[in-house]
Design a protein around this motif. Structure first.
Motif, PDB file in Angstrom:
ATOM      1  N   VAL A  43       0.861  -1.467   0.227  1.00 25.80           N
ATOM      2  CA  VAL A  43       0.009   0.474  -0.026  1.00 25.80           C
ATOM      3  C   VAL A  43       1.009   0.869  -0.002  1.00 25.80           C
ATOM      4  O   VAL A  43       1.743   1.547   0.780  1.00 25.80           O
ATOM      5  N   SER A  44       0.865   1.962  -0.687  1.00 27.57           N
ATOM      6  CA  SER A  44       0.970   3.360  -1.222  1.00 27.57           C
ATOM      7  C   SER A  44       0.044   4.798  -0.714  1.00 27.57           C
ATOM      8  O   SER A  44      -0.842   4.571  -0.903  1.00 27.57           O
ATOM      9  N   VAL A  45       0.464   5.535   0.157  1.00 27.82           N
ATOM     10  CA  VAL A  45      -0.369   6.595   0.470  1.00 27.82           C
ATOM     11  C   VAL A  45      -0.087   8.056  -0.189  1.00 27.82           C
ATOM     12  O   VAL A  45       1.356   7.753   0.314  1.00 27.82           O
ATOM     13  N   PHE A  46      -0.191   8.504  -0.865  1.00 30.09           N
ATOM     14  CA  PHE A  46      -0.169   9.656  -1.074  1.00 30.09           C
ATOM     15  C   PHE A  46      -0.650  11.007  -0.513  1.00 30.09           C
ATOM     16  O   PHE A  46      -1.973  11.006  -0.688  1.00 30.09           O
ATOM     17  N   ARG A  47      -0.202  12.070   0.469  1.00 30.38           N
ATOM     18  CA  ARG A  47      -1.246  13.294   1.165  1.00 30.38           C
ATOM     19  C   ARG A  47      -1.136  14.360   0.250  1.00 30.38           C
ATOM     20  O   ARG A  47      -0.418  15.199  -0.033  1.00 30.38           O
ATOM     21  N   PHE A  48      -1.963  15.271  -0.315  1.00 29.73           N
ATOM     22  CA  PHE A  48      -2.199  16.109  -1.030  1.00 29.73           C
ATOM     23  C   PHE A  48      -2.751  17.827  -0.183  1.00 29.73           C
ATOM     24  O   PHE A  48      -3.734  16.683   0.820  1.00 29.73           O
ATOM     25  N   SER A  49      -2.360  18.503  -0.147  1.00 29.44           N
ATOM     26  CA  SER A  49      -3.296  19.725   0.472  1.00 29.44           C
ATOM     27  C   SER A  49      -5.071  19.823  -0.122  1.00 29.44           C
ATOM     28  O   SER A  49      -5.021  20.440   0.478  1.00 29.44           O
ATOM     29  N   GLY A  50      -5.218  19.638  -0.887  1.00 27.58           N
ATOM     30  CA  GLY A  50      -6.548  19.883  -1.712  1.00 27.58           C
ATOM     31  C   GLY A  50      -5.997  18.931  -2.671  1.00 27.58           C
ATOM     32  O   GLY A  50      -6.161  17.975  -3.699  1.00 27.58           O
ATOM     33  N   ILE A  51      -7.953  18.828  -3.193  1.00 21.50           N
ATOM     34  CA  ILE A  51      -8.296  17.635  -3.592  1.00 21.50           C
ATOM     35  C   ILE A  51      -8.356  17.819  -5.527  1.00 21.50           C
ATOM     36  O   ILE A  51      -7.539  17.520  -6.185  1.00 21.50           O
ATOM     37  N   ASP A  52      -8.258  18.569  -5.917  1.00 23.09           N
ATOM     38  CA  ASP A  52      -7.853  19.675  -7.013  1.00 23.09           C
ATOM     39  C   ASP A  52      -6.013  19.367  -7.047  1.00 23.09           C
ATOM     40  O   ASP A  52      -5.619  18.851  -8.121  1.00 23.09           O
ATOM     41  N   LEU A  53      -5.543  19.120  -6.351  1.00 20.14           N
ATOM     42  CA  LEU A  53      -4.256  19.322  -6.602  1.00 20.14           C
ATOM     43  C   LEU A  53      -3.613  17.779  -6.622  1.00 20.14           C
ATOM     44  O   LEU A  53      -2.602  17.214  -7.372  1.00 20.14           O
ATOM     45  N   LEU A  54      -4.526  16.753  -5.701  1.00 22.00           N
ATOM     46  CA  LEU A  54      -4.230  15.933  -5.635  1.00 22.00           C
ATOM     47  C   LEU A  54      -4.572  14.930  -6.850  1.00 22.00           C
ATOM     48  O   LEU A  54      -4.481  14.674  -7.652  1.00 22.00           O
ATOM     49  N   THR A  55      -6.104  15.733  -7.857  1.00 18.70           N
ATOM     50  CA  THR A  55      -6.006  15.260  -8.986  1.00 18.70           C
ATOM     51  C   THR A  55      -4.612  15.175 -10.169  1.00 18.70           C
ATOM     52  O   THR A  55      -4.634  14.367 -11.233  1.00 18.70           O
ATOM     53  N   ALA A  56      -4.623  16.986 -10.039  1.00 22.04           N
ATOM     54  CA  ALA A  56      -3.744  16.839 -10.943  1.00 22.04           C
ATOM     55  C   ALA A  56      -2.358  15.747 -11.187  1.00 22.04           C
ATOM     56  O   ALA A  56      -2.020  16.232 -11.795  1.00 22.04           O
ATOM     57  N   TRP A  57      -2.013  15.421  -9.832  1.00 20.50           N
ATOM     58  CA  TRP A  57      -1.049  14.667  -9.469  1.00 20.50           C
ATOM     59  C   TRP A  57      -1.390  12.781 -10.140  1.00 20.50           C
ATOM     60  O   TRP A  57      -0.661  12.507 -11.177  1.00 20.50           O
ATOM     61  N   LEU A  58      -2.585  12.836  -9.290  1.00 23.15           N
ATOM     62  CA  LEU A  58      -3.580  12.069 -10.451  1.00 23.15           C
ATOM     63  C   LEU A  58      -3.656  11.426 -11.739  1.00 23.15           C
ATOM     64  O   LEU A  58      -3.794  10.598 -12.638  1.00 23.15           O
ATOM     65  N   ASP A  59      -3.697  12.542 -12.074  1.00 30.16           N
ATOM     66  CA  ASP A  59      -4.284  12.268 -14.019  1.00 30.16           C
ATOM     67  C   ASP A  59      -2.968  12.517 -14.545  1.00 30.16           C
ATOM     68  O   ASP A  59      -2.758  12.988 -16.135  1.00 30.16           O
ATOM     69  N   SER A  60      -1.849  13.098 -13.909  1.00 29.92           N
ATOM     70  CA  SER A  60      -0.586  13.537 -14.660  1.00 29.92           C
ATOM     71  C   SER A  60      -0.308  12.537 -15.794  1.00 29.92           C
ATOM     72  O   SER A  60      -0.067  11.635 -15.147  1.00 29.92           O
ATOM     73  N   SER A  61       0.764  13.149 -16.850  1.00 29.21           N
ATOM     74  CA  SER A  61       0.700  12.006 -18.088  1.00 29.21           C
ATOM     75  C   SER A  61       2.005  11.943 -17.083  1.00 29.21           C
ATOM     76  O   SER A  61       2.930  10.471 -17.611  1.00 29.21           O
ATOM     77  N   ARG A  62       3.383  12.169 -15.912  1.00 33.01           N
ATOM     78  CA  ARG A  62       4.212  11.400 -15.603  1.00 33.01           C
ATOM     79  C   ARG A  62       4.240  10.163 -14.430  1.00 33.01           C
ATOM     80  O   ARG A  62       4.596   9.697 -14.797  1.00 33.01           O
ATOM     81  N   ARG A  63       2.808  10.124 -13.925  1.00 28.91           N
ATOM     82  CA  ARG A  63       2.588   9.290 -13.004  1.00 28.91           C
ATOM     83  C   ARG A  63       1.555   7.912 -14.305  1.00 28.91           C
ATOM     84  O   ARG A  63       1.931   6.705 -13.990  1.00 28.91           O
ATOM     85  N   ARG A  64       1.110   8.321 -15.431  1.00 32.55           N
ATOM     86  CA  ARG A  64       0.952   7.634 -16.038  1.00 32.55           C
ATOM     87  C   ARG A  64       1.990   6.928 -16.957  1.00 32.55           C
ATOM     88  O   ARG A  64       2.245   5.697 -16.724  1.00 32.55           O
ATOM     89  N   GLU A  65       2.812   7.519 -17.253  1.00 30.90           N
ATOM     90  CA  GLU A  65       4.270   7.209 -17.370  1.00 30.90           C
ATOM     91  C   GLU A  65       4.824   5.695 -16.518  1.00 30.90           C
ATOM     92  O   GLU A  65       5.150   4.913 -16.909  1.00 30.90           O
ATOM     93  N   LEU A  66       4.932   5.976 -15.179  1.00 31.92           N
ATOM     94  CA  LEU A  66       5.655   5.044 -14.223  1.00 31.92           C
ATOM     95  C   LEU A  66       4.800   3.951 -13.789  1.00 31.92           C
ATOM     96  O   LEU A  66       5.227   3.388 -13.999  1.00 31.92           O
TER      97      LEU A  66
END
Length: 303
Positions: A43-66
């Motif tokens: 289990v990996s846990v990522f914590r962001f200060s806001g839902i919009d900022l978290l969504t930006a990470w989840l939807d990012s091309s860099r995360r998809r590449e990883l």
């Protein structure tokens, strides 16, 4: 995760964490090895200060590449839960957390909430129960409902998960959700959440909070007066400046040193989910009063 690929996975997860840190709003990342019977579930846990900022990470091309890069490390499809609204809390050694996600049938949300309330009442009676939080779906990001609950030990959590009471609840709740998944996570994960759904209130009553603060405040002020106070007087520091310095030191000591210690030692008395009997209330209060008397006696002899 595939067998024999732990080292590769940890290196991949480390790179993923490093990339996440570059995104705005990143607050922390933690990785938890398998717990209980989940031999290959990490289990990996990522914590962001806001839902919009978290969504930006989840939807990012860099995360998809990883994710594409690490695909051959996984033994099956990865699951993702987005929890919105958790509050950090003090961690307790040995505590174990269960994360349960539900796919709720459309139109049956209110019935599901009533069922969750009934399940919480049953959990509160289980040995070792420390609290629970329920997270609603996040529109456009997370469609599942997620219940997070904590027990003081792996044994107590496993006993609850395998209990006849819970099996009966699951049968009753099956009319409201199409499926559910359960994951157990180690104690550190519990520090992300306040578990406000615990029995009999979210926080200790005011009189207990006042008594515990006084327990830490009195010796702090006395020690500072007997040490720093004398030094400041010898240096000719004005009284109002010395008072400010003393307040800064006492508040700092209380916040980061003494109150966390007091909260841990008196958890049996302060945590509402634990203090369920008059005997516990009286015993805790008597212990605090005895500590008051001890401090007064000690400082009376010293000063």
């Amino acid at each position: 995760m595939r067998a024999g690929r732990i080292g590769d996975y940890q290196r991949w997860q480390g790179r993923t964490n490093d990339v996440a840190r570059e995104f705005e709003g990143f607050e922390g990342a933690e990785v938890y090895p398998p717990e209980g019977g989940d031999e290959n579930v990490w289990v990996s846990v990522f914590r962001f200060s806001g839902i919009d900022l978290l969504t930006a990470w989840l939807d990012s091309s860099r995360r998809r590449e990883l994710l594409a890069e690490g695909q051959d490390l996984f033994d099956g499809p990865a699951t993702q839960e987005v929890l919105h609204g958790g509050t950090p809390a003090e961690q307790e050694s040995g505590a174990v957390t269960a994360v349960v996600s539900h796919v709720v049938e459309p139109g049956r949300e209110q019935g599901f909430l009533r069922w969750q309330a009934k399940a919480l009442k049953a959990q509160e009676k289980a040995p070792g129960f420390m609290g629970s939080e329920l997270f609603r779906p996040v529109q456009g990001v997370q469609e599942r409902w997620v219940a997070v609950f904590r027990f003081d030990s792996r044994e107590h959590l496993d006993d609850w998960l395998a209990s006849d009471v819970r099996q009966g609840l699951l049968e009753e709740g099956s009319r409201y959700f199409a499926s559910y998944d359960v994951h157990k996570v180690g104690s550190a994960f519990s520090g992300w959440f306040s578990f406000d759904g615990g029995a009999r209130g979210d926080a200790p009553p005011n009189w207990k909070q006042a008594m515990s603060v006084l327990l830490a405040l009195y010796p702090t002020v006395m020690v500072l007066n007997l040490t720093v106070g004398f030094e400041l007087d010898d240096l000719g520091v004005p009284g109002y400046v010395g008072l400010f310095i003393g307040n800064v030191l006492s508040v700092s000591a209380l916040t980061w040193l003494l109150m966390p210690l007091v909260n841990r030692v008196l958890a049996f008395w302060l945590v509402p989910a634990r203090a369920r009997s008059v005997r516990v209330h009286v015993a805790g209060a008597a212990l605090v009063v005895l500590a008051y008397l001890l401090f007064v006696a000690i400082f009376g002899l010293i000063s």
